[in-house]
Design a protein around this motif. Structure first.
Motif, PDB file in Angstrom:
ATOM      1  N   ILE A   1       0.541  -0.920   0.060  1.00  0.00           N
ATOM      2  CA  ILE A   1      -0.003  -0.049   0.213  1.00  0.00           C
ATOM      3  C   ILE A   1       0.963   1.544   0.115  1.00  0.00           C
ATOM      4  CG2 ILE A   1       0.383   0.199   2.579  1.00  0.00           C
ATOM      5  CD1 ILE A   1      -3.787   0.447   0.241  1.00  0.00           C
ATOM      6  N   GLY A   2       0.158   2.080  -0.454  1.00  0.00           N
ATOM      7  CA  GLY A   2       1.214   3.038  -0.472  1.00  0.00           C
ATOM      8  C   GLY A   2       1.372   4.300   1.321  1.00  0.00           C
ATOM      9  N   PHE A   3      -0.124   4.054   1.858  1.00  0.00           N
ATOM     10  CA  PHE A   3       0.353   4.958   3.100  1.00  0.00           C
ATOM     11  C   PHE A   3      -0.587   3.690   3.977  1.00  0.00           C
ATOM     12  CE2 PHE A   3       0.728   7.804   0.157  1.00  0.00           C
ATOM     13  CZ  PHE A   3       1.938   8.600   0.380  1.00  0.00           C
ATOM     14  N   ASP A   4      -0.032   3.795   5.300  1.00  0.00           N
ATOM     15  CA  ASP A   4      -0.813   3.036   6.004  1.00  0.00           C
ATOM     16  C   ASP A   4      -1.676   3.172   6.640  1.00  0.00           C
ATOM     17  OD1 ASP A   4       0.081   4.257   8.825  1.00  0.00           O
ATOM     18  OD2 ASP A   4       1.320   2.641   9.494  1.00  0.00           O
ATOM     19  N   ASP A   5      -2.851   3.013   7.261  1.00  0.00           N
ATOM     20  CA  ASP A   5      -3.939   2.875   8.637  1.00  0.00           C
ATOM     21  C   ASP A   5      -3.906   4.455   9.278  1.00  0.00           C
ATOM     22  OD1 ASP A   5      -4.923   1.627   6.179  1.00  0.00           O
ATOM     23  OD2 ASP A   5      -6.095   0.200   7.534  1.00  0.00           O
ATOM     24  N   GLU A   6      -2.498   5.094   9.200  1.00  0.00           N
ATOM     25  CA  GLU A   6      -2.308   5.861   9.873  1.00  0.00           C
ATOM     26  C   GLU A   6      -1.374   7.277   9.163  1.00  0.00           C
ATOM     27  OE1 GLU A   6      -1.202   3.962  14.172  1.00  0.00           O
ATOM     28  OE2 GLU A   6       0.375   3.697  13.416  1.00  0.00           O
ATOM     29  N   GLY A   7      -2.209   7.128   8.138  1.00  0.00           N
ATOM     30  CA  GLY A   7      -0.707   7.806   7.493  1.00  0.00           C
ATOM     31  C   GLY A   7       0.440   7.886   7.253  1.00  0.00           C
TER      32      GLY A   7
ATOM     33  N   GLY B   1       5.451   1.424   9.231  1.00  0.00           N
ATOM     34  CA  GLY B   1       4.077   1.666   8.001  1.00  0.00           C
ATOM     35  C   GLY B   1       3.119   0.595   8.893  1.00  0.00           C
ATOM     36  N   CYS B   2       2.899  -0.085   9.796  1.00  0.00           N
ATOM     37  CA  CYS B   2       2.436  -1.663   9.622  1.00  0.00           C
ATOM     38  C   CYS B   2       1.192  -1.232  10.501  1.00  0.00           C
ATOM     39  CB  CYS B   2       3.445  -2.587  10.501  1.00  0.00           C
ATOM     40  SG  CYS B   2       5.044  -2.873   9.338  1.00  0.00           S
ATOM     41  N   ALA B   3       0.445  -0.039   9.959  1.00  0.00           N
ATOM     42  CA  ALA B   3      -0.613  -0.293  10.928  1.00  0.00           C
ATOM     43  C   ALA B   3      -2.324  -0.598   9.581  1.00  0.00           C
ATOM     44  CB  ALA B   3      -1.512   1.120  11.601  1.00  0.00           C
ATOM     45  N   PHE B   4      -3.258  -1.339  10.116  1.00  0.00           N
ATOM     46  CA  PHE B   4      -4.698  -2.246   9.338  1.00  0.00           C
ATOM     47  C   PHE B   4      -5.177  -1.769   9.848  1.00  0.00           C
ATOM     48  CE2 PHE B   4      -6.390  -4.996   6.884  1.00  0.00           C
ATOM     49  CZ  PHE B   4      -6.789  -4.489   5.837  1.00  0.00           C
ATOM     50  N   ALA B   5      -6.560  -1.561   8.991  1.00  0.00           N
ATOM     51  CA  ALA B   5      -7.548  -2.300   9.161  1.00  0.00           C
ATOM     52  C   ALA B   5      -8.489  -2.997   8.729  1.00  0.00           C
ATOM     53  CB  ALA B   5      -8.588  -0.775  10.221  1.00  0.00           C
ATOM     54  N   ASP B   6      -9.148  -4.190   9.003  1.00  0.00           N
ATOM     55  CA  ASP B   6     -10.162  -4.871   7.601  1.00  0.00           C
ATOM     56  C   ASP B   6     -11.119  -3.964   7.410  1.00  0.00           C
ATOM     57  OD1 ASP B   6     -11.444  -5.853   9.966  1.00  0.00           O
ATOM     58  OD2 ASP B   6     -11.406  -7.783   9.179  1.00  0.00           O
ATOM     59  N   SER B   7     -11.729  -2.701   7.798  1.00  0.00           N
ATOM     60  CA  SER B   7     -13.122  -2.355   7.776  1.00  0.00           C
ATOM     61  C   SER B   7     -13.014  -1.394   8.313  1.00  0.00           C
ATOM     62  CB  SER B   7     -14.258  -3.511   8.638  1.00  0.00           C
ATOM     63  OG  SER B   7     -14.323  -3.586   9.479  1.00  0.00           O
TER      64      SER B   7
ATOM     65  N   GLN C   1      -1.365  -2.828  14.646  1.00  0.00           N
ATOM     66  CA  GLN C   1      -0.782  -3.762  13.755  1.00  0.00           C
ATOM     67  C   GLN C   1      -0.590  -4.385  13.054  1.00  0.00           C
ATOM     68  OE1 GLN C   1       3.395  -2.855  16.180  1.00  0.00           O
ATOM     69  NE2 GLN C   1       3.291  -5.196  15.487  1.00  0.00           N
ATOM     70  N   ARG C   2       0.413  -4.457  11.703  1.00  0.00           N
ATOM     71  CA  ARG C   2      -0.338  -5.552  10.972  1.00  0.00           C
ATOM     72  C   ARG C   2       1.186  -6.196  10.188  1.00  0.00           C
ATOM     73  NH1 ARG C   2      -4.977  -8.788  10.691  1.00  0.00           N
ATOM     74  NH2 ARG C   2      -3.836  -9.666   9.841  1.00  0.00           N
ATOM     75  N   MET C   3       1.141  -7.627   9.602  1.00  0.00           N
ATOM     76  CA  MET C   3       2.013  -8.016   8.990  1.00  0.00           C
ATOM     77  C   MET C   3       2.702  -6.869   7.642  1.00  0.00           C
ATOM     78  SD  MET C   3       3.329 -11.304   8.386  1.00  0.00           S
ATOM     79  CE  MET C   3       2.497 -12.630   9.881  1.00  0.00           C
ATOM     80  N   ALA C   4       3.664  -7.154   7.893  1.00  0.00           N
ATOM     81  CA  ALA C   4       4.119  -6.547   6.418  1.00  0.00           C
ATOM     82  C   ALA C   4       4.162  -7.625   5.169  1.00  0.00           C
ATOM     83  CB  ALA C   4       5.311  -5.111   6.133  1.00  0.00           C
ATOM     84  N   ASN C   5       4.151  -7.775   4.305  1.00  0.00           N
ATOM     85  CA  ASN C   5       5.147  -8.419   2.781  1.00  0.00           C
ATOM     86  C   ASN C   5       6.141  -8.479   3.447  1.00  0.00           C
ATOM     87  OD1 ASN C   5       3.243  -8.409   1.372  1.00  0.00           O
ATOM     88  ND2 ASN C   5       3.650  -6.922   0.868  1.00  0.00           N
TER      89      ASN C   5
ATOM     90  N   PRO D   1     -11.700  -7.996  18.696  1.00  0.00           N
ATOM     91  CA  PRO D   1     -12.176  -8.378  18.253  1.00  0.00           C
ATOM     92  C   PRO D   1     -11.507  -8.886  17.084  1.00  0.00           C
ATOM     93  CG  PRO D   1     -13.382  -5.986  17.378  1.00  0.00           C
ATOM     94  CD  PRO D   1     -12.311  -5.994  18.841  1.00  0.00           C
ATOM     95  N   GLY D   2     -11.671 -10.072  16.443  1.00  0.00           N
ATOM     96  CA  GLY D   2     -10.843 -10.493  15.186  1.00  0.00           C
ATOM     97  C   GLY D   2     -10.834  -9.497  14.117  1.00  0.00           C
ATOM     98  N   GLN D   3      -9.711  -9.281  13.292  1.00  0.00           N
ATOM     99  CA  GLN D   3      -9.594  -8.769  11.968  1.00  0.00           C
ATOM    100  C   GLN D   3      -8.683  -9.502  10.571  1.00  0.00           C
ATOM    101  OE1 GLN D   3      -8.305  -4.792  11.403  1.00  0.00           O
ATOM    102  NE2 GLN D   3      -9.288  -4.102  13.451  1.00  0.00           N
ATOM    103  N   VAL D   4      -8.930  -9.725   9.558  1.00  0.00           N
ATOM    104  CA  VAL D   4      -8.102 -10.629   8.897  1.00  0.00           C
ATOM    105  C   VAL D   4      -7.663  -9.408   8.024  1.00  0.00           C
ATOM    106  CG1 VAL D   4      -8.385 -12.182   7.037  1.00  0.00           C
ATOM    107  CG2 VAL D   4      -9.519 -12.150   8.761  1.00  0.00           C
ATOM    108  N   ALA D   5      -6.400  -9.945   7.484  1.00  0.00           N
ATOM    109  CA  ALA D   5      -5.721  -8.979   6.426  1.00  0.00           C
ATOM    110  C   ALA D   5      -5.050 -10.142   5.073  1.00  0.00           C
ATOM    111  CB  ALA D   5      -4.219  -8.430   7.197  1.00  0.00           C
ATOM    112  N   ALA D   6      -4.562  -9.373   4.357  1.00  0.00           N
ATOM    113  CA  ALA D   6      -3.965 -10.101   3.539  1.00  0.00           C
ATOM    114  C   ALA D   6      -2.494  -9.321   3.272  1.00  0.00           C
ATOM    115  CB  ALA D   6      -4.629 -10.027   1.936  1.00  0.00           C
ATOM    116  N   VAL D   7      -1.519 -10.907   3.423  1.00  0.00           N
ATOM    117  CA  VAL D   7      -0.173 -10.811   3.485  1.00  0.00           C
ATOM    118  C   VAL D   7       0.725 -11.582   2.310  1.00  0.00           C
ATOM    119  CG1 VAL D   7       0.169 -12.265   5.172  1.00  0.00           C
ATOM    120  CG2 VAL D   7       1.604 -10.205   5.307  1.00  0.00           C
TER     121      VAL D   7
END
Length: 502
Positions: free
Chosen positions: A319-325, A359-365, A372-376, A473-479
């Motif tokens: 992604i270009g920018f994570d969910d914290e900018g 840059g590892c913040a992400f929300a699935d909805s 904090q979520r996994m990078a590639n 609550p559980g979140q799902v991310a693609a990596v």
């Protein structure tokens, strides 16, 4: 900022037509009026489509479309969060009020003050992932017909008794703005096609699946999977006729189609800093790779170089920018076999005295707060390393492991066991037929320190998953996880059929 692919679609006009800036200004302005130290606004549209076909008949055809926004604040030193799906300025302001109210309730109970690592302002930035054809512009009927045709074609082969085909797709559009002045608009597409054939021979039931991984690609990716189909019946037939493995210790050559999963479980989760600090344990436990071992833990062989990368072309976590900018980047996790870094968001970075997030913040909805979520997380190829055949040629007595299947790892990401899709005996540097019932078992550091050779760029593949779970609550991310083939020495191999019979 644009991805590097020559042909990149623009962000959909219908998303840009939404009152993005107006809603953000209403929410952020109200949060500031109420005294919030920080506020951010995130509006998302997420489309997803699931198709599953069994023996040519459609079993699942589902499509979802989520549209909403979230307001997150830091107020009185604690988080506040609220979300809504009514796209009016009044609703945005009320949602900001609710987020501040949540923080007011939480503040007396807080033991740690929320601080955010600084980040430069990124105003008016646009990013679109590297794909050519939007899969959502292909009708569900046409997609189902393609999968059904694949199934019927495979069923014509007498070596196949049953065929399953599936296709997962997602299109994610996000607008982010915060009180510091950052605003970003992004769009990314991902796709996961899969075909599996099954046969029963004399009471022996087994399957064989395509190896093409899920990818941050569009509809143009489907021929990659179709090219594998013709080989599946013969591979399955050979597997069913193969002898069962003799347990023992073997040298292994592991294909990227399997090694990506070992990286995900034993490195990807283990180097999430919130896990290493013990703040997070949902789904995957904490981590043995604790901060007191940073820059000293001998994670693996000196040839081991692992990065966290949010910029890899076609990566599922790209992604270009994570969910914290935060502007995304590539960063070291393991260098020359030594643990040198972690995956981090802004809060965890500040708590550890670090000057920036990676840059590892992400929300699935829009209904979930970023975590904090996994990078590639990827193992680098050796620039002068051999291809897969060259790695096999260097093994006198061993096993070549291809494709992922089951896995098991403990809650410290340390002791593990993995199986695969298919296995080949190596004798004298050559493949000598398939084996069945193979699993390899090790501890994380034992395994990675046994890595004797790393393949070159010709063997590098970006694997991955659509469904990495985390949080409560559980979140799902693609990596995604890229890696070359690699050779390992003296690894314990189990016979899964024997183990199951104990």
């Amino acid at each position: 900022m644009r991805s590097r692919l020559a042909r990149v679609p623009d962000i959909d006009p219908d998303f840009l037509a939404l009152p993005l800036r107006e809603l953000a200004d209403a929410a952020l302005g109200r949060a500031a009026e109420l005294g919030a130290e920080h506020a951010d606004f995130r509006l998302e549209r997420i489309r997803d489509r699931t198709l599953a076909v069994s023996d040519g008949a459609v079993e699942t055809a589902a499509e979802g479309d989520t549209l909403g926004f979230a307001v997150r604040v830091v107020h009185r030193g604690v988080w506040g969060f609220a979300s809504a799906d009514t796209l009016t300025p009044d609703a945005a302001a009320r949602t900001a009020e609710r987020a501040v109210a949540v923080a007011e309730v939480a503040a007396p109970l807080a033991t740690d003050r929320v601080e955010l690592a600084p980040e430069p302002v990124h105003a008016g930035r646009v990013w679109v992932s590297a794909y050519e054809e939007d899969p959502f512009e292909v009708s569900m009927r046409a997609q189902a017909a393609l999968l059904s045709g694949w199934c019927r074609r495979l069923l014509e082969d007498g070596r196949v008794d049953h065929v399953d085909a599936s296709l997962l797709q997602a299109k994610e559009q996000k607008f982010y703005a915060d009180t510091a002045g950052t605003s970003t608009t992004q769009q990314r597409v991902r796709i996961a096609p899969e075909v599996e054939v099954v046969a029963n021979r004399g009471g022996l039931l087994d399957s064989m699946r395509t190896l093409s991984p899920p990818a941050g690609r569009g509809w143009e990716y489907l021929p990659t999977v179709e090219a594998e189909l013709a080989d599946l019946p013969a591979l399955l037939d050979e597997k069913l006729r193969a002898p069962s493995v003799e347990p023992g210790r073997y040298d292994l050559v592991i294909d990227p189609s399997q090694l990506w999963l070992t990286i995900h479980e034993s490195i990807g989760h283990a180097t999430e800093l919130d896990r290493a600090l013990g703040y997070e344990a949902a789904y995957a436990g904490t981590s043995f790779a604790t901060p007191d071992r940073l820059d000293s833990l001998r994670y693996g062989a000196p040839s081991m170089h692992v990065t966290g990368d949010r910029t890899a072309e076609h990566g599922l976590a790209t992604i270009g920018f994570d969910d914290e900018g935060v502007a995304t980047s590539s960063f070291d996790l393991i260098r020359d076999g030594v643990l040198t870094g972690y995956q981090r968001d802004r809060r965890i970075s500040a708590a550890r005295g670090l000057r920036s997030s990676n840059g590892c913040a992400f929300a699935d909805s829009p209904g979930h707060m970023p975590i904090q979520r996994m990078a590639n997380v990827s193992l680098a190829a050796d620039p002068s390393g051999p291809d897969t055949e060259g790695l096999i040629a260097g093994v006198e007595d061993g096993i070549y492991v291809v494709g992922d299947r089951s896995w098991s790892i403990d809650m410290q990401r340390y002791n593990f066991q993995f199986t695969g899709q298919r296995f080949y005996r190596i004798r004298g540097g050559h493949l000598d037929g398939m084996l069945r019932d193979v699993a390899y078992q090790a501890s994380t550091t034992e395994f990675w320190n046994s890595m004797a050779a790393v393949g070159g760029p010709a063997s590098y593949v970006l694997g991955g998953t659509f469904r990495c779970g985390k949080g409560q609550p559980g979140q799902v991310a693609a990596v995604s996880h890229g890696c070359p083939a690699a050779a390992f020495t003296d690894v314990r191999v189990l016979n899964t059929a024997q183990e199951a019979g104990k």
